[in-house]
Scaffold this motif. Sequence first.
Motif, mmCIF file in Angstrom:
data_model
loop_
_atom_site.group_PDB
_atom_site.id
_atom_site.type_symbol
_atom_site.label_atom_id
_atom_site.label_comp_id
_atom_site.label_asym_id
_atom_site.label_seq_id
_atom_site.Cartn_x
_atom_site.Cartn_y
_atom_site.Cartn_z
ATOM 1 N N VAL A 24 0.840 -1.205 0.000
ATOM 2 C CA VAL A 24 0.000 0.000 0.000
ATOM 3 C C VAL A 24 0.870 1.248 0.000
ATOM 4 N N LEU A 25 1.929 1.247 0.803
ATOM 5 C CA LEU A 25 2.824 2.400 0.842
ATOM 6 C C LEU A 25 3.556 2.609 -0.477
ATOM 7 N N ILE A 26 4.061 1.532 -1.060
ATOM 8 C CA ILE A 26 4.825 1.677 -2.299
ATOM 9 C C ILE A 26 3.929 2.137 -3.449
ATOM 10 N N TYR A 27 2.813 1.458 -3.649
ATOM 11 C CA TYR A 27 1.938 1.843 -4.758
ATOM 12 C C TYR A 27 1.267 3.184 -4.513
ATOM 13 N N GLY A 28 0.893 3.470 -3.262
ATOM 14 C CA GLY A 28 0.311 4.770 -2.949
ATOM 15 C C GLY A 28 1.311 5.896 -3.149
ATOM 16 N N GLY A 29 2.562 5.656 -2.774
ATOM 17 C CA GLY A 29 3.595 6.665 -2.974
ATOM 18 C C GLY A 29 3.873 6.930 -4.440
ATOM 19 N N LEU A 30 3.912 5.872 -5.233
ATOM 20 C CA LEU A 30 4.129 6.060 -6.674
ATOM 21 C C LEU A 30 2.954 6.795 -7.319
ATOM 22 N N LEU A 31 1.754 6.477 -6.878
ATOM 23 C CA LEU A 31 0.572 7.183 -7.389
ATOM 24 C C LEU A 31 0.616 8.656 -7.004
ATOM 25 N N SER A 32 1.055 8.942 -5.795
ATOM 26 C CA SER A 32 1.165 10.324 -5.345
ATOM 27 C C SER A 32 2.203 11.092 -6.166
ATOM 28 N N ILE A 33 3.302 10.450 -6.511
ATOM 29 C CA ILE A 33 4.321 11.104 -7.339
ATOM 30 C C ILE A 33 3.760 11.410 -8.729
ATOM 31 N N VAL A 34 3.027 10.474 -9.294
ATOM 32 C CA VAL A 34 2.425 10.697 -10.618
ATOM 33 C C VAL A 34 1.387 11.819 -10.553
ATOM 34 N N LEU A 35 0.590 11.852 -9.500
ATOM 35 C CA LEU A 35 -0.370 12.944 -9.340
ATOM 36 C C LEU A 35 0.347 14.279 -9.192
ATOM 37 N N GLY A 36 1.488 14.271 -8.496
ATOM 38 C CA GLY A 36 2.291 15.484 -8.389
ATOM 39 C C GLY A 36 2.782 15.969 -9.740
ATOM 40 N N LEU A 37 3.121 15.033 -10.628
ATOM 41 C CA LEU A 37 3.537 15.427 -11.981
ATOM 42 C C LEU A 37 2.410 16.115 -12.736
ATOM 43 N N PHE A 38 1.202 15.580 -12.614
ATOM 44 C CA PHE A 38 0.062 16.191 -13.295
ATOM 45 C C PHE A 38 -0.292 17.547 -12.684
ATOM 46 N N ILE A 39 -0.192 17.648 -11.367
ATOM 47 C CA ILE A 39 -0.484 18.927 -10.720
ATOM 48 C C ILE A 39 0.578 19.954 -11.078
ATOM 49 N N ASP A 40 1.818 19.517 -11.207
ATOM 50 C CA ASP A 40 2.907 20.433 -11.558
ATOM 51 C C ASP A 40 2.710 21.014 -12.959
ATOM 52 N N GLN A 41 2.128 20.236 -13.848
ATOM 53 C CA GLN A 41 1.856 20.747 -15.192
ATOM 54 C C GLN A 41 0.784 21.829 -15.173
ATOM 55 N N GLN A 42 -0.070 21.815 -14.167
ATOM 56 C CA GLN A 42 -1.100 22.842 -14.023
ATOM 57 C C GLN A 42 -0.582 24.043 -13.229
ATOM 58 N N GLU A 43 0.678 24.001 -12.862
ATOM 59 C CA GLU A 43 1.363 25.059 -12.120
ATOM 60 C C GLU A 43 0.695 25.364 -10.787
ATOM 61 N N ALA A 44 0.290 24.320 -10.084
ATOM 62 C CA ALA A 44 -0.296 24.476 -8.761
ATOM 63 C C ALA A 44 0.810 24.442 -7.708
ATOM 64 N N GLN A 45 0.519 24.961 -6.545
ATOM 65 C CA GLN A 45 1.510 25.037 -5.480
ATOM 66 C C GLN A 45 1.644 23.728 -4.700
ATOM 67 N N ASP A 46 0.691 22.832 -4.827
ATOM 68 C CA ASP A 46 0.695 21.606 -4.032
ATOM 69 C C ASP A 46 1.542 20.485 -4.619
ATOM 70 N N ALA A 47 2.168 20.693 -5.741
ATOM 71 C CA ALA A 47 2.912 19.618 -6.401
ATOM 72 C C ALA A 47 4.079 19.139 -5.549
ATOM 73 N N SER A 48 4.783 20.044 -4.905
ATOM 74 C CA SER A 48 5.937 19.630 -4.095
ATOM 75 C C SER A 48 5.489 18.797 -2.891
ATOM 76 N N LEU A 49 4.307 19.076 -2.358
ATOM 77 C CA LEU A 49 3.784 18.274 -1.256
ATOM 78 C C LEU A 49 3.522 16.848 -1.711
ATOM 79 N N PHE A 50 2.953 16.685 -2.903
ATOM 80 C CA PHE A 50 2.712 15.343 -3.435
ATOM 81 C C PHE A 50 4.025 14.611 -3.686
ATOM 82 N N TYR A 51 5.027 15.318 -4.205
ATOM 83 C CA TYR A 51 6.335 14.697 -4.425
ATOM 84 C C TYR A 51 6.940 14.216 -3.108
#
Length: 75
Positions: A24-51
């Motif tokens: 759960v931790l490994i797959y959840g963490g990888l999913l969070s990193i991918v979500l951070g990539l998508f949020i970073d493309q939208q230039e949101a401030q929360d991307a670094s938190l997801f990373y």
Amino acid sequence: MAFFKKYNGTTNARLLRVERTIWVLIYGGLLSIVLGLFIDQQEAQDASLFYQLGCLAVVVGVVLIYVRSRLREED
């Protein structure tokens, strides 16, 4: 002779909980990193938190794999 050994799992509830938590931790963490990539493309401030949270979850999962390898199943 089979190429892969058959793993029947463990019957110990504590070890089973650790194994489930690891994945759960490994797959959840990888999913969070991918979500951070998508949020970073939208230039949101929360991307670094997801990373950061995603990387932390993956690292904890990998450390738990090492811990699980050292635990023995009690007969």
